[in-house]
Design an enzyme around this catalytic site. Structure first.
Site, PDB file in Angstrom:
ATOM      1  CB  VAL A   5      -0.969   0.031   1.152  1.00 43.08           C
ATOM      2  CG1 VAL A   5      -1.787   1.276   1.359  1.00 43.08           C
ATOM      3  CG2 VAL A   5      -1.951  -1.155   0.878  1.00 43.08           C
ATOM      4  CE  LYS A  27      -7.323  -3.951   8.769  1.00 42.76           C
ATOM      5  NZ  LYS A  27      -7.105  -4.449   7.666  1.00 42.76           N
ATOM      6  CB  VAL A  49     -13.390   1.542   7.057  1.00 41.58           C
ATOM      7  CG1 VAL A  49     -14.679   0.722   7.020  1.00 41.58           C
ATOM      8  CG2 VAL A  49     -13.049   1.904   8.366  1.00 41.58           C
ATOM      9  CB  ILE A 109     -15.511   2.197  -0.283  1.00 43.66           C
ATOM     10  CG1 ILE A 109     -15.474   0.679  -1.145  1.00 43.66           C
ATOM     11  CG2 ILE A 109     -17.099   2.310  -0.349  1.00 43.66           C
ATOM     12  CD1 ILE A 109     -15.865  -0.544  -0.542  1.00 43.66           C
ATOM     13  N   GLY A 115      -3.712 -14.310  -1.932  1.00 45.44           N
ATOM     14  CA  GLY A 115      -3.267 -13.161  -1.266  1.00 45.44           C
ATOM     15  C   GLY A 115      -4.230 -12.218  -0.503  1.00 45.44           C
ATOM     16  CD  GLU A 122      -5.628  -7.967   7.366  1.00 43.15           C
ATOM     17  OE1 GLU A 122      -5.106  -7.331   8.169  1.00 43.15           O
ATOM     18  OE2 GLU A 122      -6.055  -7.453   6.313  1.00 43.15           O
ATOM     19  CG  ASP A 165     -10.333  -6.863   8.654  1.00 44.89           C
ATOM     20  OD1 ASP A 165      -9.085  -6.210   8.587  1.00 44.89           O
ATOM     21  OD2 ASP A 165     -11.224  -6.661   7.905  1.00 44.89           O
ATOM     22  CE  LYS A 219     -11.292  -3.674   7.041  1.00 48.69           C
ATOM     23  NZ  LYS A 219     -11.222  -4.600   6.238  1.00 48.69           N
TER      24      LYS A 219
HETATM   25  N1  HSE Z   1      -8.189  -8.394   5.288  1.00 51.88           N
HETATM   26  C1  HSE Z   1      -8.914  -7.246   4.965  1.00 51.88           C
HETATM   27  C2  HSE Z   1     -10.013  -7.864   3.954  1.00 51.88           C
HETATM   28  C3  HSE Z   1      -8.273  -6.385   4.055  1.00 51.88           C
HETATM   29  O1  HSE Z   1     -10.108  -9.080   3.915  1.00 51.88           O
HETATM   30  O2  HSE Z   1     -10.941  -7.133   3.668  1.00 51.88           O
HETATM   31  C4  HSE Z   1      -8.390  -5.017   4.132  1.00 51.88           C
HETATM   32  O3  HSE Z   1      -8.680  -4.318   5.388  1.00 51.88           O
END
Ligand code: HSE
Length: 433
Positions: free
Chosen positions: A16, A109, A136, A140, A191, A194, A205, A209
């Site tokens: 990123v 996050k 998040v 978007i 890929g 996480e 995760d 968010k």
């Molecule tokens: N592991 C997260 C997902 C990536 O699958 O949405 C981005 O936060």
């Protein structure tokens, strides 16, 4: 005096951060036009191992430092971008950046979900901006819409698919009949997951968010521990089969509701009607449905992760901070907490339920189960009996209920489990209509 340029310092050089560095270079001209002066990448704080990454080889090696003191002492930096993820040392870096009067942009996050209010107070004290659009939903737009465009609304609900990995896994289970482990391995090979896939699979995760979105939407501090959280590893291909028979899809939804100053936040698998908009969001796509008293229903859809979508959000935050610096606009205040809101305990929520259980295949079994449910004021809306095994004389029973209280359902499940005719409760899934 008008600034000749605005300097950016980047912490991290993962995919990123690498994409952010490239966008700042490739789009330098159009970005400068929006600020009336160039935005220039001045320093990148890296780890030794980042220096062999393909992104590093494309860049001027003078930009890199592994020494954090050297990075924070760089006088030409106005905006610090943190894109290393995880809580530490990112939190310390963000505090240090803010305390030294730099505007900060982060995609983290975990840090924002856990420490957003504290960082915001620090940023207000130092009169700098704290921006986190990429934390998040990747590219978007969500944070800015909640801070600006939706701010006049009383938000009653957020219903979100905000983890691409689990949405990919659930799509493969639903469409290709894969079992959970095969679909999870496929997501990892591609890929999507996480570094620690448990964070995706167990809903953590998504909970981070949701805490960020609910805090923004309800103008209250919702912490990750306020979010009830269940993952998708209990789901079986048979649950998808039954869901279809009842006219539902299964999604991992992040749900936040507000009514009478009571906030409800939860992440867990749900049955949603198969003809609903969210049921049609497949693969790694994210979708966030927001309900406001003025705006009605608004749906945001897009790629919720990935280098380019995330760089879209991060660079937008950099430009916004640069505009504040260049034009002197903005106070850095984007979100104020309102006191007096309370988190509703999970035991008080009310939904419909799907129950799948393995039972002895003989007379009176259903009557015993429905008596327990009835004793807890849980009313059955339909029942299916399938998969009769004549050798072991067992059967699978699937029950859909009418809306019931979570506390009553948990009590009833405990009692049903103790019935000698019930071999196991194979799954129970909440229904969201
Ligand atoms: N592991 C997260 C997902 C990536 O699958 O949405 C981005 O936060």
């Amino acid at each position: 005096m008008k600034k000749q340029s605005i300097g950016v310092g980047l912490i991290g050089l993962g995919v990123v951060a690498g994409a952010v560095a490239r966008v700042l270079l490739d789009k330098a001209k159009v970005l400068a036009e929006q600020v009336d002066c160039p935005i220039v990448l001045r320093k990148v704080k890296v780890l030794e191992q980042d220096l062999t990454r393909p992104q590093a080889l494309e860049m001027d090696s003078q930009l890199f430092t592994t020494d954090e003191d050297e990075f924070f002492a760089e006088p030409e930096i106005d905006i610090i971008v943190e894109a290393i993820g995880n809580e530490n040392p990112a939190l310390e870096y963000l505090k240090r950046a803010i305390s030294s009067g730099k505007h900060v942009v982060t995609s983290n996050k975990e840090v924002i979900a856990k420490h957003g209010a504290e960082l915001l107070a620090l940023a207000q004290q130092h009169k700098v901006g704290l921006r986190y659009e990429a934390s998040v939903g990747g590219g978007i737009p969500l944070v800015a819409p909640f801070q600006y465009d939706l701010v006049a609304n009383n938000i009653s609900g957020i219903y979100a698919i905000i983890n691409g990995t689990t949405n990919y896994i659930l799509t493969r289970m639903a469409k290709d009949g894969m079992d959970f482990f095969l679909a999870r391995n496929r997501a990892q090979q591609l890929g999507y997951a996480e570094a620690n896939p448990e964070n995706d699979i167990e809903g953590i995760d998504a909970a981070y968010k949701l805490a960020i979105l609910a805090s923004l939407a309800f103008h209250s501090q919702v912490r990750p521990e306020d979010v009830y959280c269940e993952g998708i590893s209990r789901l079986d291909s048979r649950d998808f089969q039954y869901a279809r028979e009842f006219g539902f899809a299964i999604k991992l939804l992040a749900i936040a509701k507000q009514s009478d100053n009571l906030i409800e936040t939860r992440v867990h698998p749900v049955f949603i009607p198969e003809d609903s908009l969210l049921a049609k969001i497949d693969d790694v796509y994210n979708a966030i449905l927001v309900e406001g008293d003025l705006v009605g229903k608004v749906l945001f859809i897009g790629e919720g992760a990935g280098a380019l979508p995330s760089s879209s959000a991060i660079v937008a935050d950099i430009v916004s901070a640069a505009q504040d610096i260049a034009f002197g606009a903005g106070s850095g205040v984007r979100w104020k907490l309102q006191p007096g809101k309370v988190i509703k305990p999970m035991s008080d929520i009310e939904t419909r339920y799907y129950l799948r259980m393995n039972v002895a295949d003989r007379s009176g079994v259903l009557a015993q189960i429905s008596k327990v449910l009835g004793d807890h004021l849980i009313s059955i809306s339909s029942v299916l009996q399938k998969m009769v095994d004549s050798v072991s004389q067992t059967a699978e029973i699937v029950i859909m209920t009418h809306p019931a209280k979570e506390a009553a359902m948990q009590q009833a499940l405990e009692e049903v489990t103790r019935l000698p005719v019930v071999n196991e409760i194979s799954n129970f899934i909440r229904v969201e209509e």
